[in-house]
Design a protein around this motif. Structure first.
Motif, PDB file in Angstrom:
ATOM      1  N   ILE A 302       0.742   2.166  -8.987  1.00 36.65           N
ATOM      2  CA  ILE A 302       2.021   1.975  -9.678  1.00 36.65           C
ATOM      3  C   ILE A 302       3.129   2.018  -8.631  1.00 36.65           C
ATOM      4  N   ALA A 303       3.888   0.936  -8.533  1.00 39.46           N
ATOM      5  CA  ALA A 303       5.009   0.867  -7.588  1.00 39.46           C
ATOM      6  C   ALA A 303       6.270   1.374  -8.266  1.00 39.46           C
ATOM      7  N   VAL A 304       6.849   2.431  -7.707  1.00 37.70           N
ATOM      8  CA  VAL A 304       8.079   3.028  -8.233  1.00 37.70           C
ATOM      9  C   VAL A 304       9.187   2.824  -7.206  1.00 37.70           C
ATOM     10  N   VAL A 305      10.268   2.230  -7.660  1.00 38.05           N
ATOM     11  CA  VAL A 305      11.429   2.017  -6.783  1.00 38.05           C
ATOM     12  C   VAL A 305      12.660   2.543  -7.508  1.00 38.05           C
ATOM     13  N   GLY A 306      13.267   3.592  -6.928  1.00 36.86           N
ATOM     14  CA  GLY A 306      14.496   4.134  -7.513  1.00 36.86           C
ATOM     15  C   GLY A 306      14.359   4.502  -8.980  1.00 36.86           C
ATOM     16  N   GLU A 307      13.330   5.260  -9.333  1.00 35.43           N
ATOM     17  CA  GLU A 307      13.085   5.722 -10.708  1.00 35.43           C
ATOM     18  C   GLU A 307      12.873   4.561 -11.685  1.00 35.43           C
ATOM     19  N   GLU A 308      12.232   3.527 -11.182  1.00 33.03           N
ATOM     20  CA  GLU A 308      11.873   2.381 -12.019  1.00 33.03           C
ATOM     21  C   GLU A 308      10.468   1.932 -11.646  1.00 33.03           C
ATOM     22  N   VAL A 309       9.606   1.798 -12.639  1.00 36.44           N
ATOM     23  CA  VAL A 309       8.284   1.236 -12.384  1.00 36.44           C
ATOM     24  C   VAL A 309       8.437  -0.277 -12.305  1.00 36.44           C
ATOM     25  N   VAL A 310       8.130  -0.834 -11.121  1.00 34.86           N
ATOM     26  CA  VAL A 310       8.357  -2.254 -10.866  1.00 34.86           C
ATOM     27  C   VAL A 310       7.083  -3.069 -11.043  1.00 34.86           C
ATOM     28  N   ALA A 311       5.950  -2.483 -10.699  1.00 35.37           N
ATOM     29  CA  ALA A 311       4.692  -3.221 -10.764  1.00 35.37           C
ATOM     30  C   ALA A 311       3.534  -2.250 -10.924  1.00 35.37           C
ATOM     31  N   VAL A 312       2.484  -2.727 -11.584  1.00 40.74           N
ATOM     32  CA  VAL A 312       1.262  -1.941 -11.763  1.00 40.74           C
ATOM     33  C   VAL A 312       0.077  -2.859 -11.487  1.00 40.74           C
ATOM     34  N   SER A 313      -0.831  -2.415 -10.642  1.00 35.50           N
ATOM     35  CA  SER A 313      -2.028  -3.197 -10.328  1.00 35.50           C
ATOM     36  C   SER A 313      -3.275  -2.373 -10.567  1.00 35.50           C
ATOM     37  N   GLU A 314      -4.264  -3.016 -11.155  1.00 34.39           N
ATOM     38  CA  GLU A 314      -5.595  -2.422 -11.193  1.00 34.39           C
ATOM     39  C   GLU A 314      -6.293  -2.843  -9.925  1.00 34.39           C
ATOM     40  N   ARG A 315      -6.807  -1.875  -9.202  1.00 29.28           N
ATOM     41  CA  ARG A 315      -7.425  -2.174  -7.917  1.00 29.28           C
ATOM     42  C   ARG A 315      -8.946  -2.091  -8.040  1.00 29.28           C
ATOM     43  N   ILE A 316      -9.577  -3.107  -7.552  1.00 24.86           N
ATOM     44  CA  ILE A 316     -11.029  -3.194  -7.630  1.00 24.86           C
ATOM     45  C   ILE A 316     -11.585  -3.226  -6.218  1.00 24.86           C
ATOM     46  N   ALA A 317     -12.567  -2.369  -5.991  1.00 26.00           N
ATOM     47  CA  ALA A 317     -13.119  -2.223  -4.647  1.00 26.00           C
ATOM     48  C   ALA A 317     -13.755  -3.517  -4.157  1.00 26.00           C
ATOM     49  N   ALA A 318     -13.854  -3.619  -2.838  1.00 20.24           N
ATOM     50  CA  ALA A 318     -14.503  -4.781  -2.225  1.00 20.24           C
ATOM     51  C   ALA A 318     -15.910  -4.941  -2.787  1.00 20.24           C
ATOM     52  N   HIS A 319     -16.262  -6.175  -3.107  1.00 18.70           N
ATOM     53  CA  HIS A 319     -17.569  -6.434  -3.701  1.00 18.70           C
ATOM     54  C   HIS A 319     -17.978  -7.882  -3.455  1.00 18.70           C
ATOM     55  N   VAL A 320     -19.252  -8.153  -3.661  1.00 16.11           N
ATOM     56  CA  VAL A 320     -19.760  -9.522  -3.643  1.00 16.11           C
ATOM     57  C   VAL A 320     -20.544  -9.751  -4.917  1.00 16.11           C
ATOM     58  N   ILE A 321     -20.700 -11.011  -5.293  1.00 13.90           N
ATOM     59  CA  ILE A 321     -21.444 -11.378  -6.507  1.00 13.90           C
ATOM     60  C   ILE A 321     -22.671 -12.170  -6.089  1.00 13.90           C
ATOM     61  N   GLY A 322     -23.849 -11.676  -6.523  1.00 12.10           N
ATOM     62  CA  GLY A 322     -25.107 -12.271  -6.102  1.00 12.10           C
ATOM     63  C   GLY A 322     -25.317 -13.683  -6.635  1.00 12.10           C
ATOM     64  N   ASP A 323     -26.105 -14.447  -5.867  1.00 12.32           N
ATOM     65  CA  ASP A 323     -26.475 -15.793  -6.318  1.00 12.32           C
ATOM     66  C   ASP A 323     -27.982 -15.975  -6.376  1.00 12.32           C
ATOM     67  N   GLY A 324     -28.738 -14.857  -6.147  1.00 11.31           N
ATOM     68  CA  GLY A 324     -30.176 -14.911  -6.189  1.00 11.31           C
ATOM     69  C   GLY A 324     -30.800 -15.555  -4.978  1.00 11.31           C
ATOM     70  N   ILE A 325     -29.991 -15.952  -3.985  1.00  9.62           N
ATOM     71  CA  ILE A 325     -30.512 -16.647  -2.800  1.00  9.62           C
ATOM     72  C   ILE A 325     -30.159 -15.889  -1.518  1.00  9.62           C
ATOM     73  N   ASN A 326     -28.858 -15.559  -1.378  1.00 12.39           N
ATOM     74  CA  ASN A 326     -28.377 -14.949  -0.141  1.00 12.39           C
ATOM     75  C   ASN A 326     -28.415 -13.436  -0.204  1.00 12.39           C
ATOM     76  N   ASN A 327     -28.614 -12.811   0.971  1.00 10.83           N
ATOM     77  CA  ASN A 327     -28.567 -11.354   1.013  1.00 10.83           C
ATOM     78  C   ASN A 327     -27.126 -10.869   1.074  1.00 10.83           C
TER      79      ASN A 327
END
Length: 884
Positions: A302-327
């Protein structure tokens, strides 16, 4: 062909009103050889840089440059296009470039725009290396060269947060000054300026930053204020962690006590074996390690600037999505090819690096880099979700629950931060943390805002704009007024007159001049300080309410301006001086150079121009702001036309200076009441007074204040050191002046002719970088006016042989009418003055056109004290006088 030098112009300059690089090249044997006559050159060049085929060149059509190549163009022009194409390959799409003759028949300069100074300067070097390789049939690795430039850029480029703030500042026309080579910048000028480094602002409390850096202390303060935080504490060794874990239970988090960017953080540890490995990793980043209870849920920033919430992000850890072929390793390599990922902070996302933390996590989940995930299977490579470790962000600003808004604002407030990144873990940010559970994991004093500006999904949030708006609310100033003064003669005196007027009005004034940098009466830098660095010294001073900047030719040509736009630009005159230096060979070119001062003025500002100047028409063509003309001749055609059109003007009428304010005539001051004019006889100081009056009126200073200031402006060591300073020596006078060119000599000597009583004795010299004809002319003027001349030379010969300038001056004096017995060469400036004073007769006036001011004043004072001592010891003894 030889690359002589490269030079970066970070601000407005004589080539463009934006940053450029200048590269000087000596074409040597290739000066007259077109590309079509260099076997294989065109073909090989286009193989290396095929993008050149899209350059339009002067023809204005795609392919125009190739047409020029095939017809035959010259290597300086080729290098110009190459610098732009190389920068394009580095990610900067630029259009401005030109190549022009400089000097010595074969030397050219190439000027082109840049966004990143390192990229620009290195592009010129790489372009030259490519040409050199092609001419000598050598191979060159373009990709290697580009990568080397990228590596240098990564070291010097502003971080994404700072860059975003700079971009927003520029949108508001707030001047930006980078300080040093890192991310410290100044926004605005003088007393209103604010320094920013990443997202730490000048308003950020340093104690609050220290608190936020102490995670255990932060949690303690948050807990006192009823804000939920994880249980745990900091320890120094692994054994201490055991007792903590016994109290809080598994799973736990182990992280460096004062780490950042998620480095060394291990989450969801469920055994002491895992804790021990995580402890070893965390110890690499900090001497103390924080052991906390693991909070289950999604991770939010949550980004707070001067007692105002300016932005909120959900953060997702680094990841990869399998394709059944590559390691997993192959999937990481493929993801790192994503054009949105780069090294460090260079792009919206960061490349995923394989390290001990990742390997530990994979081992915990029973995996290795060689495992092949199934189609669609998500494999998390980090437990922390920082973008700097390869994570991604999804904007959820609209979803945050009001309770969580208040919690984030309170967390920033109790720590004392004006800008903060509040990390919260909770199952759903859209539901109250009080009901759903969760905790504030961390309070960041210098939060990155890249995730909010470039989310992987969702709406972009301009946090930088909010930071700028909080630093500089609409309607409040961000910069002080700037008055910039240039010209061949009179700029120092005009600058000092203006400073006195503005001080009289109650402003705290910063001044640059040939006599040093001053803030009000305090001299903070000594020497000739008329370049951009001196200007920045004034504009970075938080005391200064208004800046008066003497801006000399050398700084303009070689470094550009030290500010963005002035409120008032003053150009006193264009005269015969410094020609043949820095590629400026004609007075027309000199006028163009000095015109930059009146070009770089705000649209609503004013240019103060001399209506009598020979190059006024040329100068006026370059001005886009309002104009105030000044002239001693009321009938001047340009002045009269301006007055008819209700323009502002300053002029002389019946020995009195008047202002025309666009509607009516206003009397300002009689010239004889300005001490600097010596009763109205020094016409150059009448002109300087008029220029100062014009600028002060344009700013809005009341006429009464102008009158008071100028009526107290003396040509002495206090008001105007080095400019017609008069020293009474019992029965003769010594005058020190900085006249160092034809116009300077002429005006001073014409004034002295009107007021001299006895003989006029000259101690004359000229800087060695003036032309032979220029030196002869100054000698001729001296021969016309002086009864006796002592000819000296500057210590800095500026490329001349010892005695060379003196001989030219002596010859000129003879042409002017001075006989052989009325002049002598004494090369040392001090010794020449001493000899002149020793041989002075009653009523004589000695004028010294000096190189070094202070030693001369000391010599005068010493001589004067010696006379006073003799008089007091032998009151009736008459001092003998010997004619030269």
């Amino acid at each position: 062909m030889k690359l002589l030098r490269t030079k970066v112009y970070p601000g407005r300059n004589v080539y463009a009103h934006f940053p450029v690089v200048r590269a000087d090249v000596d074409l040597q044997d290739y000066v007259n050889i077109p590309t079509c006559d260099i076997k294989g050159f065109n073909e090989e060049l286009l193989k290396i840089l095929p993008g050149l085929t899209q350059h339009k060149c002067s023809i204005g059509e795609v392919g125009g440059f190739v047409i020029r190549l095939n017809r035959g163009t010259y290597l300086a022009h080729v290098m110009e296009h190459m610098t732009l194409e190389i920068q394009k390959l580095l990610g900067y799409d630029l259009k401005f470039g030109k190549a022009r003759y400089l000097e010595n028949e074969s030397v050219y300069y190439i000027v082109f725009s840049y966004e990143n100074p390192t990229a620009g300067e290195e592009a010129a070097i790489l372009a030259f290396d490519i040409i050199h390789a092609l001419l000598h049939k050598e191979t060159i690795d373009l990709e290697k060269g580009l990568q080397q430039i990228k590596d240098k850029i990564a070291v010097n480029e502003l971080g994404p947060s700072t860059a975003a703030i700079v971009e927003e500042a520029k949108k508001r026309n707030i001047p930006v000054t980078r300080i040093g080579g890192n991310s410290l910048i100044q926004l605005g000028y003088g007393k209103y300026a604010k320094k920013v480094e990443a997202t730490i602002t000048e308003n950020t409390n340093c104690i609050a930053v220290d608190i936020a850096g102490d995670k255990e202390l932060t949690n303690s303060i948050l807990h006192i204020h009823g804000i939920p935080v994880p249980e745990g504490r900091a320890v120094e060794n692994y054994e201490e962690s055991k007792s903590i874990i016994q109290q809080i239970g598994f799973p736990v988090v182990v992280k460096p006590y004062n780490g950042n960017q998620g480095k060394g953080v291990s989450l969801n540890l469920k055994s002491m074996r895992e804790v021990k490995k995580a402890f070893t990793i965390a110890k690499k980043y900090s001497s103390k390690v924080l052991v906390e209870k693991y909070i289950l849920g999604k991770h939010y920033r949550i980004a707070v600037v001067g007692e105002e919430v300016v932005a909120v992000s959900e953060r997702i850890a680094a990841h990869v999505i399998g394709d059944g072929i590559n390691n997993i390793k192959d999937l990481i390599d493929r993801e790192n090819l994503n054009p949105l990922r780069g090294e460090g902070h260079e792009k919206p996302l960061t490349k995923i690096n394989i390290d001990d933390v990742m390997l530990l996590l994979l081992k915990k989940s029973g995996r290795s880099l060689e495992d092949i995930p199934q189609q669609g299977e998500i494999v998390y490579l980090r437990e922390n979700d920082n973008l700097s470790t390869g994570g991604v962000a999804i904007d959820v600003t609209e979803a945050i629950h009001p309770d969580n808004v208040r919690l984030a604002i309170n967390a920033a407030r109790v720590i004392g931060l004006d800008v903060a990144g509040i990390d919260i873990t909770t199952p759903d940010i859209g539901r109250s943390i009080g009901q759903e559970g969760g905790a504030v994991i961390e309070v960041n004093a210098c939060p990155g805002i890249r995730m909010h500006h470039y989310p992987s999904q969702g709406e972009k949030r301009n946090v930088a704009k909010t930071i700028i708006d909080k630093l500089f609310p609409e309607g409040q100033p961000h910069s002080i007024p700037i008055v910039s003064v240039t010209g061949t003669n009179g700029k120092t005196t005009t600058t000092r007159m203006l400073a006195k007027i503005f001080k009289e009005s109650g402003l705290l004034v910063g001044v640059t001049s040939t006599g040093g940098v001053f803030v009000q009466e305090e001299q903070i830098i000594h020497g000739d300080t008329t370049g951009p660095k001196s200007a920045q010294a004034v504009l970075m001073d938080k005391r200064v309410e208004l800046a008066v900047l003497e801006t000399a030719r050398g700084g303009i040509v070689n470094k550009g301006l030290g500010y963005d736009l002035a409120d008032i630009g003053v150009l006193t005159n264009i005269g015969d001086d410094h020609l043949g230096i820095d590629g400026i060979n004609t007075l027309e070119e000199m006028a163009d150079v000095k015109s930059l001062i009146v070009e770089a003025v705000k649209k609503e500002g004013y240019a103060v121009l001399n209506a009598e100047d020979s190059y006024i028409d040329r100068i006026m063509e370059r001005v886009e702001c309002n104009i105030v003309f000044f002239s001693k001749d009321l009938s001047n055609e340009i002045l009269q036309k301006h007055i008819i059109n209700k323009g502002k003007a300053v002029y002389l009428k019946e020995k009195t200076i008047f202002i025309f304010d666009g509607e009516k005539e206003i009397e300002v001051i009689e010239t004889e009441k300005i001490p600097a004019t010596f009763g109205g006889v020094l016409e150059h100081n009448i002109e300087n007074s008029m220029a100062a009056i014009a600028a002060a009126h344009a700013y809005g200073i009341d006429v009464k204040i102008i009158y008071t200031a100028l009526s107290q402006f003396y040509t002495d060591a206090i008001n105007n050191p080095g400019r017609f300073n008069v020293f009474d020596m019992k029965n003769f006078k010594v005058i020190i002046d900085y006249g160092h060119n034809i116009d300077g000599y002429s005006k001073v000597l014409e004034g002295l002719k009107k007021i001299k009583a006895g003989r006029l004795i000259g101690v004359i010299g000229v800087p060695g970088d003036r032309t032979d004809i220029n030196i002869l002319k100054i000698g001729e003027i001296s021969g016309k006016y002086f009864d006796y001349a002592y000819i000296k030379e500057d210590k800095n010969l500026r490329g001349r042989k010892v005695g060379e300038v003196a001989e030219f001056l002596k010859k000129g004096c003879g042409i002017g009418g001075l006989n052989e017995y009325s002049m002598e060469i004494q090369l040392c400036e001090i010794e020449a003055l001493k000899k002149a004073m020793t041989k002075a007769e009653a009523g004589d006036m000695i004028i010294v056109f000096y190189e070094e001011y202070v030693p001369l004043v000391e010599a005068i004072e010493t001589f004067k004290n010696k006379i006073d001592t003799v008089d007091s010891e032998v009151p009736d003894l008459k001092i003998a006088r010997t004619s030269p």
